[in-house]
Motif scaffolding. Structure first.
Motif, PDB file in Angstrom:
ATOM      1  N   SER A  47      -0.396  -6.008  13.687  1.00  0.00           N
ATOM      2  CA  SER A  47      -0.291  -4.621  14.095  1.00  0.00           C
ATOM      3  C   SER A  47       0.869  -3.739  12.979  1.00  0.00           C
ATOM      4  N   PHE A  48       1.870  -4.500  12.881  1.00  0.00           N
ATOM      5  CA  PHE A  48       3.538  -4.069  12.423  1.00  0.00           C
ATOM      6  C   PHE A  48       2.506  -3.456  11.055  1.00  0.00           C
ATOM      7  N   VAL A  49       1.644  -3.723  10.774  1.00  0.00           N
ATOM      8  CA  VAL A  49       1.620  -3.028   9.171  1.00  0.00           C
ATOM      9  C   VAL A  49       0.277  -1.911   9.427  1.00  0.00           C
ATOM     10  N   LEU A  50      -0.565  -2.514  10.340  1.00  0.00           N
ATOM     11  CA  LEU A  50      -1.951  -1.585  10.229  1.00  0.00           C
ATOM     12  C   LEU A  50      -1.443  -0.404  11.540  1.00  0.00           C
ATOM     13  N   ASP A  51      -1.099  -0.881  12.704  1.00  0.00           N
ATOM     14  CA  ASP A  51      -0.892   0.678  13.671  1.00  0.00           C
ATOM     15  C   ASP A  51      -0.203   1.616  13.215  1.00  0.00           C
ATOM     16  N   ALA A  52       0.470   1.348  12.096  1.00  0.00           N
ATOM     17  CA  ALA A  52       1.502   2.569  11.516  1.00  0.00           C
ATOM     18  C   ALA A  52       0.361   2.679  10.715  1.00  0.00           C
ATOM     19  N   HIS A  53       1.437   4.306   9.560  1.00  0.00           N
ATOM     20  CA  HIS A  53       0.499   5.283   8.438  1.00  0.00           C
ATOM     21  C   HIS A  53       0.914   4.541   7.261  1.00  0.00           C
ATOM     22  N   THR A  54       0.761   3.120   6.848  1.00  0.00           N
ATOM     23  CA  THR A  54       1.612   2.775   5.833  1.00  0.00           C
ATOM     24  C   THR A  54       0.638   2.570   4.791  1.00  0.00           C
ATOM     25  N   LEU A  55       1.680   2.638   3.775  1.00  0.00           N
ATOM     26  CA  LEU A  55       1.479   3.130   2.249  1.00  0.00           C
ATOM     27  C   LEU A  55       2.005   2.377   0.671  1.00  0.00           C
ATOM     28  N   VAL A  56       1.092   1.792   0.468  1.00  0.00           N
ATOM     29  CA  VAL A  56       1.674   1.301   0.145  1.00  0.00           C
ATOM     30  C   VAL A  56       1.690   1.399  -2.066  1.00  0.00           C
ATOM     31  N   ALA A  57       2.096   0.923  -2.624  1.00  0.00           N
ATOM     32  CA  ALA A  57       2.459   1.504  -4.046  1.00  0.00           C
ATOM     33  C   ALA A  57       2.280  -0.195  -4.649  1.00  0.00           C
ATOM     34  N   GLU A  58       1.826   0.297  -5.232  1.00  0.00           N
ATOM     35  CA  GLU A  58       1.033  -0.530  -6.437  1.00  0.00           C
ATOM     36  C   GLU A  58       0.635  -0.223  -7.972  1.00  0.00           C
ATOM     37  N   ASP A  59       0.811  -0.949  -9.137  1.00  0.00           N
ATOM     38  CA  ASP A  59       1.100  -1.413 -10.664  1.00  0.00           C
ATOM     39  C   ASP A  59      -0.081  -2.231 -10.966  1.00  0.00           C
ATOM     40  N   GLN A  60      -0.104  -2.589 -11.795  1.00  0.00           N
ATOM     41  CA  GLN A  60      -1.256  -3.472 -12.373  1.00  0.00           C
ATOM     42  C   GLN A  60      -1.054  -4.728 -12.224  1.00  0.00           C
ATOM     43  N   THR A  61       0.251  -5.271 -12.256  1.00  0.00           N
ATOM     44  CA  THR A  61       0.721  -6.473 -10.914  1.00  0.00           C
ATOM     45  C   THR A  61       0.688  -6.727  -9.962  1.00  0.00           C
ATOM     46  N   GLY A  62       0.592  -5.019  -9.686  1.00  0.00           N
ATOM     47  CA  GLY A  62      -0.107  -6.086  -7.419  1.00  0.00           C
ATOM     48  C   GLY A  62       0.936  -5.089  -7.152  1.00  0.00           C
ATOM     49  N   LEU A  63       0.540  -5.542  -5.423  1.00  0.00           N
ATOM     50  CA  LEU A  63       1.468  -4.149  -4.643  1.00  0.00           C
ATOM     51  C   LEU A  63       3.074  -4.845  -5.018  1.00  0.00           C
ATOM     52  N   LEU A  64       3.571  -3.308  -4.302  1.00  0.00           N
ATOM     53  CA  LEU A  64       4.837  -3.742  -5.475  1.00  0.00           C
ATOM     54  C   LEU A  64       5.983  -3.179  -4.426  1.00  0.00           C
ATOM     55  N   GLY A  65       5.643  -2.329  -2.875  1.00  0.00           N
ATOM     56  CA  GLY A  65       6.471  -2.288  -2.298  1.00  0.00           C
ATOM     57  C   GLY A  65       5.582  -1.424  -1.039  1.00  0.00           C
ATOM     58  N   TYR A  66       5.912  -1.467   0.128  1.00  0.00           N
ATOM     59  CA  TYR A  66       4.895  -0.437   0.665  1.00  0.00           C
ATOM     60  C   TYR A  66       6.289   0.124   2.988  1.00  0.00           C
ATOM     61  N   CYS A  67       5.716   1.193   3.157  1.00  0.00           N
ATOM     62  CA  CYS A  67       6.571   1.929   3.435  1.00  0.00           C
ATOM     63  C   CYS A  67       5.422   2.826   4.841  1.00  0.00           C
ATOM     64  N   GLY A  68       6.075   1.888   5.865  1.00  0.00           N
ATOM     65  CA  GLY A  68       5.125   2.572   6.728  1.00  0.00           C
ATOM     66  C   GLY A  68       5.444   3.896   8.377  1.00  0.00           C
ATOM     67  N   LEU A  69       5.237   5.097   8.715  1.00  0.00           N
ATOM     68  CA  LEU A  69       5.115   5.399  10.271  1.00  0.00           C
ATOM     69  C   LEU A  69       4.755   5.184  10.965  1.00  0.00           C
ATOM     70  N   ASP A  70       4.879   4.992  12.269  1.00  0.00           N
ATOM     71  CA  ASP A  70       4.491   4.641  13.293  1.00  0.00           C
ATOM     72  C   ASP A  70       3.865   6.358  14.135  1.00  0.00           C
ATOM     73  N   PRO A  71       3.065   5.696  14.910  1.00  0.00           N
ATOM     74  CA  PRO A  71       2.327   7.426  16.053  1.00  0.00           C
ATOM     75  C   PRO A  71       3.339   7.846  16.289  1.00  0.00           C
ATOM     76  N   GLY A  72       4.747   7.441  16.573  1.00  0.00           N
ATOM     77  CA  GLY A  72       5.916   8.270  17.805  1.00  0.00           C
ATOM     78  C   GLY A  72       6.939   9.342  16.564  1.00  0.00           C
ATOM     79  N   GLY A  73       6.263   8.846  15.385  1.00  0.00           N
ATOM     80  CA  GLY A  73       7.966   9.550  14.669  1.00  0.00           C
ATOM     81  C   GLY A  73       8.651   8.508  13.495  1.00  0.00           C
ATOM     82  N   ARG A  74       8.216   7.071  13.511  1.00  0.00           N
ATOM     83  CA  ARG A  74       9.244   5.919  13.196  1.00  0.00           C
ATOM     84  C   ARG A  74       8.874   4.848  12.039  1.00  0.00           C
TER      85      ARG A  74
END
Length: 152
Positions: A47-74
């Motif tokens: 839920s930490f990941v999926l309840d937020a609008h979580t963006l992932v950065a990826e390239d040919q090596t796979g996922l590089l990182g992520y950042c999520g904004l929850d519905p309350g603006g956090r």
């Protein structure tokens, strides 16, 4: 960059764990690192990941990182693979999440930053509002409550 999906959870948990274990020992005690890293296997991680609008950065090596904004603006998360640090990935993720917040009409965005991420957020105009102490798995942590007012 794209929105995270359920299929990304194992890789994102790995990034979380690896990032905390590799970077946190410079600023945190072994008990704090262990407590923090353990969240990667917690049932709440999904839920930490999926309840937020979580963006992932990826390239040919796979996922590089992520950042999520929850519905309350956090901004609830910001983690980058430790082998890909200092490449601007965290900055691009924060920029994308701030753009998303502006499109959604948020007037401000806040976050609870660790010693590891406070510098990134400061570069994007976040200011420390308060330093608070929280307890996770019986271990106390200080974190920075930060706020950024968005342009109208």
């Amino acid at each position: 960059m794209r929105t995270a999906g359920r299929e990304d959870l194992p890789a994102l948990a790995g990034i979380f764990y690896d990032s905390v274990c590799a970077l946190a020992p410079e600023h945190y005690t072994p008990d704090q690192v262990e407590s923090w890293a353990a969240f990667a296997t917690d049932p709440g991680f999904e839920s930490f990941v999926l309840d937020a609008h979580t963006l992932v950065a990826e390239d040919q090596t796979g996922l590089l990182g992520y950042c999520g904004l929850d519905p309350g603006g956090r901004i609830a998360s910001l983690y980058v693979r430790p082998d890909r640090g200092r490449e601007g990935i965290a900055s691009r993720l924060v920029e994308a999440v701030l753009e998303h917040a502006e499109r959604r009409g948020f007037s401000e965005v806040h976050t609870d930053a660790s010693e590891l991420s406070v510098g990134v957020f400061r570069r994007y105009g976040f200011e420390v509002v308060e330093i608070e102490t929280v307890e996770r798995r019986g271990v106390r942590f200080e974190r920075y409550q930060m706020l950024r007012v968005l342009a109208p």
